[in-house]
Design an enzyme around this catalytic site. Structure first.
Site, PDB file in Angstrom:
ATOM      1  N   GLU A 172       9.085  -1.722   2.439  1.00  0.00           N
ATOM      2  CA  GLU A 172       9.645  -1.279   3.925  1.00  0.00           C
ATOM      3  C   GLU A 172      11.328  -1.757   2.901  1.00  0.00           C
ATOM      4  OE1 GLU A 172       8.542  -3.112   7.192  1.00  0.00           O
ATOM      5  OE2 GLU A 172       6.760  -1.626   7.026  1.00  0.00           O
ATOM      6  N   GLU A 296      -0.598   0.382   5.302  1.00  0.00           N
ATOM      7  CA  GLU A 296      -0.160  -0.144   6.233  1.00  0.00           C
ATOM      8  C   GLU A 296      -0.086   1.236   8.083  1.00  0.00           C
ATOM      9  OE1 GLU A 296       3.253  -3.090   7.055  1.00  0.00           O
ATOM     10  OE2 GLU A 296       2.514  -3.811   4.596  1.00  0.00           O
TER      11      GLU A 296
HETATM   12  O1  AHR Z   1       1.741  -5.695   8.769  1.00  0.00           O
HETATM   13  C1  AHR Z   1       3.407  -6.241   9.654  1.00  0.00           C
HETATM   14  C2  AHR Z   1       4.247  -6.111   9.065  1.00  0.00           C
HETATM   15  O2  AHR Z   1       4.847  -4.968   9.550  1.00  0.00           O
HETATM   16  C3  AHR Z   1       4.210  -6.170   7.743  1.00  0.00           C
HETATM   17  O3  AHR Z   1       4.627  -7.409   6.938  1.00  0.00           O
HETATM   18  C4  AHR Z   1       5.741  -5.373   7.018  1.00  0.00           C
HETATM   19  O4  AHR Z   1       5.060  -4.487   6.112  1.00  0.00           O
HETATM   20  C5  AHR Z   1       4.973  -4.855   9.193  1.00  0.00           C
HETATM   21  O5  AHR Z   1       6.337  -4.148   8.745  1.00  0.00           O
END
Ligand code: AHR
Length: 510
Positions: A172, A296
């Protein structure tokens, strides 16, 4: 509803890694989750909870991502190696401001993956790390040579290199990983990735940071144009957040039927993200060599009342099971481009597959969906189609994916996918999203004479969940006797009724 499956029309390989998980130094995922330490009263092997390792083996977990997330871009790997008493203590500024004692580091992560039998996936630090630090980490993990980092690894008790395959260059980086623009990150990616060396024939699969809340299409286009030839995978993050904004995400357990449908509609939106990201990737990579790595995904609700807001602990209901069923069927259907996916997160964080409380542990409804879908891993997608009525909503498209005014987004009430394994076994997974209506299905397995070998369904009220004093309230049950199979040499007719709010698996020998 008529549902046709063509087991003889084989499509893309379903990478086992699509059924992966993500584990971050966040809340009670690592500490008080999987890792209890060697001296704990909770049964463990080298500090890893035995009951959890067994459950993950039973789910056939193929790959685990670590150490973050946002934590990855603040993590300095040398703090987490060597004698534990000498390891640096720090504050986990991103997640809850708690002390991170670095007792779970690189060696412990590889030990965990060894016990589970899964492929490790390590996420490197671009945001606050250096090229040298990243280069040395990969050398530490993978070099068999007599070299400074390989020697350091040996001093710390690991003679052989681990042979890491999956490595991400930042996380990110449009947000917590440095607030970079797409063009700036693309340049940084090119520089960092150059020094992620291959030390043996087992080449490192390099994953570039993809979009999340930054406008999806712009980030994907820039990365593929500027760095597509230097990456093996491009990540994509997408969370299902039913509330109006990140401050009001909605309760994990106390929700209306309208919120239920909104959540499922939002989960289904990942289908469009994958399709449109894939269309951009096709321009620069028509042979689909670069994998879309959905590293994610999952639901993100308000934390459970009374818990640390920085720990992201939430309960999990049948609604989450439906989100998992929708998402995994979508990933299967996009197998030609989606080469890995990692639900967030493994234990006690967001849409976890396992929750713990002291020595107690529960498997969430989401766990059961992963377990039911496991025979898709390493199989080939097959052609399948049904035409289901839809529910249409105009409140689910995230700002980062909007191109202009949007028509209402249509989500089918029934979603499915089917695959055929190397030994000819056919797996069909199907979800009925309706909160109230059962769905009769007339399924045809075209061109094969098939024998039913498994039929299980996970179902309940949309709010049903497992709790520590009632851990088996939601679990799959056999519904083989409710499935009528009529095999003939030119096909097999199968009829059954999917209960409301259900996810089912049917398996056949052909
Ligand atoms: O999964 C929680 C958070 O969500 C992670 O650390 C990040 O990559 C995303 O914003």
């Amino acid at each position: 509803m008529r549902y046709i499956v063509n087991p003889k029309m084989k499509g893309a390989y379903i990478h086992p890694e699509v059924y992966g998980n993500f584990s971050e130094h966040l809340g009670r995922c690592i500490y008080d989750g999987i890792y209890v330490g060697e001296h704990s009263d909770i049964p463990n092997v080298n500090g890893m909870r035995t009951d959890i390792v067994e459950a993950l083996k039973n789910m056939k977990l193929p790959v685990l991502r670590w150490p973050g997330g946002c934590f990855a871009d603040e993590y300095h790997w040398k703090d987490g190696i060597g004698p534990k008493e000498n390891r640096k203590k720090m504050i986990n500024t991103h997640w809850g401001g708690v002390v991170e004692d670095n007792s779970f580091g690189t060696h412990e992560f590889f030990e965990l993956c060894r016990q589970i039998g899964c492929e490790p996936y390590v996420n490197g630090n671009v945001g606050s790390g250096t090229v040298q630090e990243m280069q040395e980490w990969v050398e530490y993990m993978n070099s068999p040579a007599i070299s400074p980092m390989a020697n350091l690894r040996r001093e710390n008790g690991q003679d052989e290199p681990w042979g890491l395959k999956y490595f991400a260059v930042g996380n990110e980086n449009w947000g917590c990983g440095g607030h970079m623009t797409a063009a700036h990150y693309a340049d940084e990616y090119r520089r960092y990735a150059t020094y992620v060396r291959n030390y043996t024939d087992k080449r490192v699969y390099k994953i570039a940071c993809g979009p999340g809340q930054h406008p999806y299409w712009d980030w994907t286009e820039t990365l593929m144009r500027e760095a597509g030839s230097l990456m093996n995978g491009l990540s994509l993050h997408y969370y299902t957040v039913p509330g109006e904004d990140w401050k009001h995400k909605g309760s994990a357990t106390d929700f209306t039927e309208d919120e239920y449908y909104k959540t499922l509609g939002k989960a289904h939106f990942i289908e469009r993200l994958i399709r449109e990201s894939g269309a951009i990737m096709d321009i620069y990579d028509p042979d689909k060599k670069v994998g879309l790595i959905v590293d994610e995904w999952g639901t993100w609700f308000d934390v459970e009342p009374g818990t640390n807001p920085g720990f992201l602990y939430q309960q999990s209901t049948m609604r989450d099971a439906l989100v998992a069923g929708i998402s995994l069927n979508i990933f299967n259907k996009a197998a030609d481009r989606v080469h890995m996916a990692n639900i967030a997160q493994l234990i006690n964080v967001l849409q976890a597959v396992i929750l713990t409380d002291g020595d107690k542990m529960i498997l969430t409804p989401t766990y059961h969906v992963f377990e039911m879908f496991k025979t898709h891993q390493g199989a080939h997608l097959v052609d399948s189609a049904l035409s289901a009525p839809t529910f249409d909503r105009d409140d689910i498209v995230p700002a980062a994916a909007k191109r202009g005014p949007e028509a209402a987004y249509k989500t089918p009430y029934v979603m499915e996918s089917a695959s055929v394994a190397e030994d000819g076994t056919i797996t069909v997974t199907i979800a009925n999203l309706s909160a109230t209506e059962a769905q009769p299905v007339e399924m045809r397995l075209d061109g094969v004479e098939a024998k039913l070998i498994e039929a299980r369904v996970l179902t309940g009220d949309i709010h049903d969940k497992n709790e520590f004093d009632n851990p088996d309230a939601v679990k799959p049950v056999c519904f083989k006797k409710d499935v009528k199979v009529d095999a003939a040499c030119n096909g097999t007719e199968v009829t059954y009724t999917l209960p409301a709010c259900s996810v089912a698996v049917l398996r056949f020998e052909a």
